[in-house]
Design an enzyme around this catalytic site. Structure first.
Site: not given
Length: 144
Positions: A26, A35, A39, A41, A79, A125
């Site tokens: 996201h 952010c 990137h 997570h 994914h 996160e």
């Protein structure tokens, strides 16, 4: 001799918690910092369901929680690029409220999950950072 003994110890409310992980990418809108860039997570999702154990001593089967989360969350978000999946900024705070609402709705429609409530959803996160929403906050908000 299980047949002669009660299967349920006591009828106190009990929380049942199951954790899941999923990977997603996201970027944050209207944000200044790293952010704002694309990137990813490995999210950890923690789901708490609370209720009174049934006559067998079960609040809800862990496999039922797994099937619910797989259907509502993992199939949709694992994914994936989250910004394409939801119509809001993909902060952990926004995501956890959305996931709570979606899971609560699906849980209410699950015939095996009678007399239980989605008590809490926690979305990690990173290994040290999470956002959380609790049922009491949702109820309080709905009555304001």
């Amino acid at each position: 001799m299980v047949a002669q003994n009660p299967l349920r110890y006591r009828a106190l409310p009990v929380s049942v918690v199951k954790q899941f992980t999923f990977d997603a990418a996201h970027r944050l809108e209207a944000y200044e910092g790293k952010c704002a860039q694309l990137h990813g997570h490995t999210y950890r999702l923690e789901v708490e369901i609370k209720g009174h154990p049934d006559p067998r001593g079960l609040v809800i089967d862990f496999n039922e929680i797994k099937a619910l989360v797989e259907r509502v969350v993992l199939e949709r978000f694992d994914h994936r690029y989250l910004n394409d999946e939801v119509p809001f900024n993909t902060t952990a705070e926004n995501l956890v409220v959305f996931l709570y609402e979606e899971l609560a709705k699906a849980l209410r429609q699950t015939p095996q999950a009678t007399d239980v409530n989605l008590e809490r959803v926690r979305l990690w996160e990173t290994p040290t950072s999470y956002a959380e929403v609790q049922r009491e906050d949702i109820i309080r908000r709905e009555t304001e």
